[in-house]
Design a protein around this motif. Structure first.
Motif, PDB file in Angstrom:
ATOM      1  N   PHE A 131     -65.405  -1.274  48.475  1.00 34.51           N
ATOM      2  CA  PHE A 131     -64.816  -1.252  47.139  1.00 34.51           C
ATOM      3  C   PHE A 131     -63.956  -0.004  46.928  1.00 34.51           C
ATOM      4  CE2 PHE A 131     -69.017   0.632  46.887  1.00 34.51           C
ATOM      5  CZ  PHE A 131     -68.817   1.799  46.142  1.00 34.51           C
ATOM      6  N   VAL A 132     -64.275   1.096  47.612  1.00 36.60           N
ATOM      7  CA  VAL A 132     -63.454   2.311  47.503  1.00 36.60           C
ATOM      8  C   VAL A 132     -62.107   2.078  48.181  1.00 36.60           C
ATOM      9  CG1 VAL A 132     -63.288   4.738  48.166  1.00 36.60           C
ATOM     10  CG2 VAL A 132     -65.466   3.814  47.376  1.00 36.60           C
ATOM     11  N   VAL A 133     -62.150   1.536  49.376  1.00 38.20           N
ATOM     12  CA  VAL A 133     -60.916   1.258  50.122  1.00 38.20           C
ATOM     13  C   VAL A 133     -60.088   0.201  49.384  1.00 38.20           C
ATOM     14  CG1 VAL A 133     -59.976   0.410  52.305  1.00 38.20           C
ATOM     15  CG2 VAL A 133     -61.981   1.886  52.299  1.00 38.20           C
ATOM     16  N   GLY A 134     -60.762  -0.800  48.837  1.00 39.53           N
ATOM     17  CA  GLY A 134     -60.057  -1.831  48.071  1.00 39.53           C
ATOM     18  C   GLY A 134     -59.418  -1.275  46.814  1.00 39.53           C
ATOM     19  N   GLY A 135     -60.100  -0.359  46.154  1.00 44.28           N
ATOM     20  CA  GLY A 135     -59.544   0.263  44.954  1.00 44.28           C
ATOM     21  C   GLY A 135     -58.324   1.105  45.263  1.00 44.28           C
ATOM     22  N   ILE A 136     -58.400   1.876  46.346  1.00 37.02           N
ATOM     23  CA  ILE A 136     -57.244   2.681  46.763  1.00 37.02           C
ATOM     24  C   ILE A 136     -56.073   1.761  47.110  1.00 37.02           C
ATOM     25  CG2 ILE A 136     -56.375   4.237  48.548  1.00 37.02           C
ATOM     26  CD1 ILE A 136     -59.198   5.419  48.722  1.00 37.02           C
ATOM     27  N   SER A 137     -56.369   0.696  47.825  1.00 33.45           N
ATOM     28  CA  SER A 137     -55.313  -0.233  48.246  1.00 33.45           C
ATOM     29  C   SER A 137     -54.686  -0.955  47.060  1.00 33.45           C
ATOM     30  CB  SER A 137     -55.877  -1.259  49.228  1.00 33.45           C
ATOM     31  OG  SER A 137     -56.381  -0.615  50.359  1.00 33.45           O
ATOM     32  N   LEU A 138     -55.513  -1.369  46.119  1.00 22.18           N
ATOM     33  CA  LEU A 138     -54.985  -2.052  44.939  1.00 22.18           C
ATOM     34  C   LEU A 138     -54.106  -1.117  44.116  1.00 22.18           C
ATOM     35  CD1 LEU A 138     -54.940  -4.624  43.237  1.00 22.18           C
ATOM     36  CD2 LEU A 138     -56.929  -3.741  42.021  1.00 22.18           C
ATOM     37  N   PHE A 139     -54.539   0.125  43.956  1.00 18.92           N
ATOM     38  CA  PHE A 139     -53.739   1.099  43.218  1.00 18.92           C
ATOM     39  C   PHE A 139     -52.411   1.361  43.921  1.00 18.92           C
ATOM     40  CE2 PHE A 139     -52.712   5.549  42.071  1.00 18.92           C
ATOM     41  CZ  PHE A 139     -52.481   5.341  40.715  1.00 18.92           C
ATOM     42  N   ALA A 140     -52.431   1.462  45.252  1.00 17.05           N
ATOM     43  CA  ALA A 140     -51.213   1.682  46.016  1.00 17.05           C
ATOM     44  C   ALA A 140     -50.260   0.492  45.890  1.00 17.05           C
ATOM     45  CB  ALA A 140     -51.538   1.953  47.474  1.00 17.05           C
ATOM     46  N   ALA A 141     -50.815  -0.713  45.880  1.00 22.40           N
ATOM     47  CA  ALA A 141     -49.973  -1.904  45.725  1.00 22.40           C
ATOM     48  C   ALA A 141     -49.337  -1.938  44.338  1.00 22.40           C
ATOM     49  CB  ALA A 141     -50.797  -3.163  45.964  1.00 22.40           C
ATOM     50  N   LEU A 142     -50.101  -1.574  43.324  1.00 22.97           N
ATOM     51  CA  LEU A 142     -49.543  -1.540  41.972  1.00 22.97           C
ATOM     52  C   LEU A 142     -48.466  -0.463  41.835  1.00 22.97           C
ATOM     53  CD1 LEU A 142     -52.767  -2.098  39.845  1.00 22.97           C
ATOM     54  CD2 LEU A 142     -50.939  -3.730  40.329  1.00 22.97           C
ATOM     55  N   LEU A 143     -48.663   0.683  42.505  1.00 25.85           N
ATOM     56  CA  LEU A 143     -47.624   1.714  42.510  1.00 25.85           C
ATOM     57  C   LEU A 143     -46.349   1.200  43.160  1.00 25.85           C
ATOM     58  CD1 LEU A 143     -49.366   5.083  43.423  1.00 25.85           C
ATOM     59  CD2 LEU A 143     -48.388   4.400  41.249  1.00 25.85           C
ATOM     60  N   SER A 144     -46.501   0.437  44.221  1.00 25.29           N
ATOM     61  CA  SER A 144     -45.342  -0.109  44.916  1.00 25.29           C
ATOM     62  C   SER A 144     -44.584  -1.110  44.042  1.00 25.29           C
ATOM     63  CB  SER A 144     -45.786  -0.769  46.218  1.00 25.29           C
ATOM     64  OG  SER A 144     -44.700  -1.362  46.868  1.00 25.29           O
ATOM     65  N   ILE A 145     -45.318  -1.941  43.325  1.00 25.93           N
ATOM     66  CA  ILE A 145     -44.681  -2.908  42.428  1.00 25.93           C
ATOM     67  C   ILE A 145     -43.932  -2.190  41.312  1.00 25.93           C
ATOM     68  CG2 ILE A 145     -45.150  -4.734  40.738  1.00 25.93           C
ATOM     69  CD1 ILE A 145     -47.490  -5.572  42.591  1.00 25.93           C
ATOM     70  N   TYR A 146     -44.584  -1.189  40.720  1.00 25.13           N
ATOM     71  CA  TYR A 146     -43.938  -0.427  39.647  1.00 25.13           C
ATOM     72  C   TYR A 146     -42.720   0.334  40.175  1.00 25.13           C
ATOM     73  CZ  TYR A 146     -43.393   2.690  35.666  1.00 25.13           C
ATOM     74  OH  TYR A 146     -42.889   3.376  34.598  1.00 25.13           O
ATOM     75  N   GLY A 147     -42.807   0.879  41.387  1.00 21.93           N
ATOM     76  CA  GLY A 147     -41.671   1.577  41.989  1.00 21.93           C
ATOM     77  C   GLY A 147     -40.499   0.648  42.241  1.00 21.93           C
ATOM     78  N   PHE A 148     -40.792  -0.589  42.648  1.00 24.81           N
ATOM     79  CA  PHE A 148     -39.727  -1.568  42.858  1.00 24.81           C
ATOM     80  C   PHE A 148     -39.028  -1.897  41.539  1.00 24.81           C
ATOM     81  CE2 PHE A 148     -38.268  -6.007  43.391  1.00 24.81           C
ATOM     82  CZ  PHE A 148     -37.403  -5.809  44.461  1.00 24.81           C
ATOM     83  N   ILE A 149     -39.807  -2.055  40.486  1.00 27.67           N
ATOM     84  CA  ILE A 149     -39.232  -2.343  39.170  1.00 27.67           C
ATOM     85  C   ILE A 149     -38.382  -1.168  38.690  1.00 27.67           C
ATOM     86  CG2 ILE A 149     -39.814  -2.743  36.738  1.00 27.67           C
ATOM     87  CD1 ILE A 149     -42.259  -4.334  37.786  1.00 27.67           C
ATOM     88  N   MET A 150     -38.875   0.056  38.871  1.00 29.56           N
ATOM     89  CA  MET A 150     -38.109   1.235  38.456  1.00 29.56           C
ATOM     90  C   MET A 150     -36.840   1.395  39.283  1.00 29.56           C
ATOM     91  SD  MET A 150     -39.296   2.859  35.876  1.00 29.56           S
ATOM     92  CE  MET A 150     -39.677   1.289  35.146  1.00 29.56           C
ATOM     93  N   GLY A 151     -36.916   1.047  40.566  1.00 30.06           N
ATOM     94  CA  GLY A 151     -35.727   1.119  41.411  1.00 30.06           C
ATOM     95  C   GLY A 151     -34.647   0.161  40.947  1.00 30.06           C
ATOM     96  N   LEU A 152     -35.053  -1.035  40.560  1.00 32.34           N
ATOM     97  CA  LEU A 152     -34.066  -1.995  40.061  1.00 32.34           C
ATOM     98  C   LEU A 152     -33.550  -1.597  38.688  1.00 32.34           C
ATOM     99  CD1 LEU A 152     -35.618  -5.416  41.139  1.00 32.34           C
ATOM    100  CD2 LEU A 152     -33.799  -4.115  42.237  1.00 32.34           C
ATOM    101  N   ALA A 153     -34.418  -1.032  37.860  1.00 28.18           N
ATOM    102  CA  ALA A 153     -33.998  -0.616  36.513  1.00 28.18           C
ATOM    103  C   ALA A 153     -33.053   0.582  36.562  1.00 28.18           C
ATOM    104  CB  ALA A 153     -35.223  -0.284  35.670  1.00 28.18           C
ATOM    105  N   SER A 154     -33.133   1.366  37.619  1.00 23.81           N
ATOM    106  CA  SER A 154     -32.284   2.566  37.692  1.00 23.81           C
ATOM    107  C   SER A 154     -30.816   2.241  37.945  1.00 23.81           C
ATOM    108  CB  SER A 154     -32.800   3.506  38.776  1.00 23.81           C
ATOM    109  OG  SER A 154     -32.619   2.928  40.040  1.00 23.81           O
ATOM    110  N   PHE A 155     -30.520   1.030  38.365  1.00 25.99           N
ATOM    111  CA  PHE A 155     -29.126   0.660  38.586  1.00 25.99           C
ATOM    112  C   PHE A 155     -28.356   0.552  37.278  1.00 25.99           C
ATOM    113  CE2 PHE A 155     -30.870  -0.967  42.623  1.00 25.99           C
ATOM    114  CZ  PHE A 155     -30.050  -0.250  43.476  1.00 25.99           C
ATOM    115  N   SER A 156     -29.040   0.485  36.155  1.00 30.01           N
ATOM    116  CA  SER A 156     -28.350   0.380  34.875  1.00 30.01           C
ATOM    117  C   SER A 156     -27.896   1.742  34.348  1.00 30.01           C
ATOM    118  CB  SER A 156     -29.261  -0.295  33.841  1.00 30.01           C
ATOM    119  OG  SER A 156     -30.388   0.513  33.596  1.00 30.01           O
TER     120      SER A 156
END
Length: 104
Positions: free
Chosen positions: A48-73
């Motif tokens: 559950f510790v490894v899964g929590g770290i992995s889930l948080f990292a995946a959510l950071l990646s999704i948010y980073g992708f959204i911010m990367g696309l939003a920065s083009f404006s």
């Protein structure tokens, strides 16, 4: 006498959300390494510790992708970090998705 043309290029700053996107991509990759090391050190226990770290990292990646696309404006800014952040976060996001689907 030949004319000498003097060109002045305005120095543009990088898009702020693009910098954030690159930072989030780096954080996601670092958290992946942390999850692998944690799993290795704990010898597969405490999943559950490894899964929590992995889930948080995946959510950071999704948010980073959204911010990367939003920065083009952002106007009158360079978009080099926006491009790098969007691409890296997209690749990392697909990698996390593959890991989660392999676990199911």
């Amino acid at each position: 006498m030949a004319r000498r043309y003097r060109y002045a290029f305005a120095k543009k700053k990088e898009a702020a959300k693009g910098k954030l996107s690159v930072g989030l991509a780096a954080a996601s990759v670092i958290l992946f390494a942390a999850a692998v090391l944690t799993s290795f050190i704990l010898e597969g226990g405490y999943g559950f510790v490894v899964g929590g770290i992995s889930l948080f990292a995946a959510l950071l990646s999704i948010y980073g992708f959204i911010m990367g696309l939003a920065s083009f404006s952002e106007e009158k800014r360079m978009h080099r970090t926006s491009i790098i952040g969007s691409i890296v976060n997209g690749i990392v996001m697909i990698g996390w998705l593959c890991f989660f689907l392999m676990g199911l």
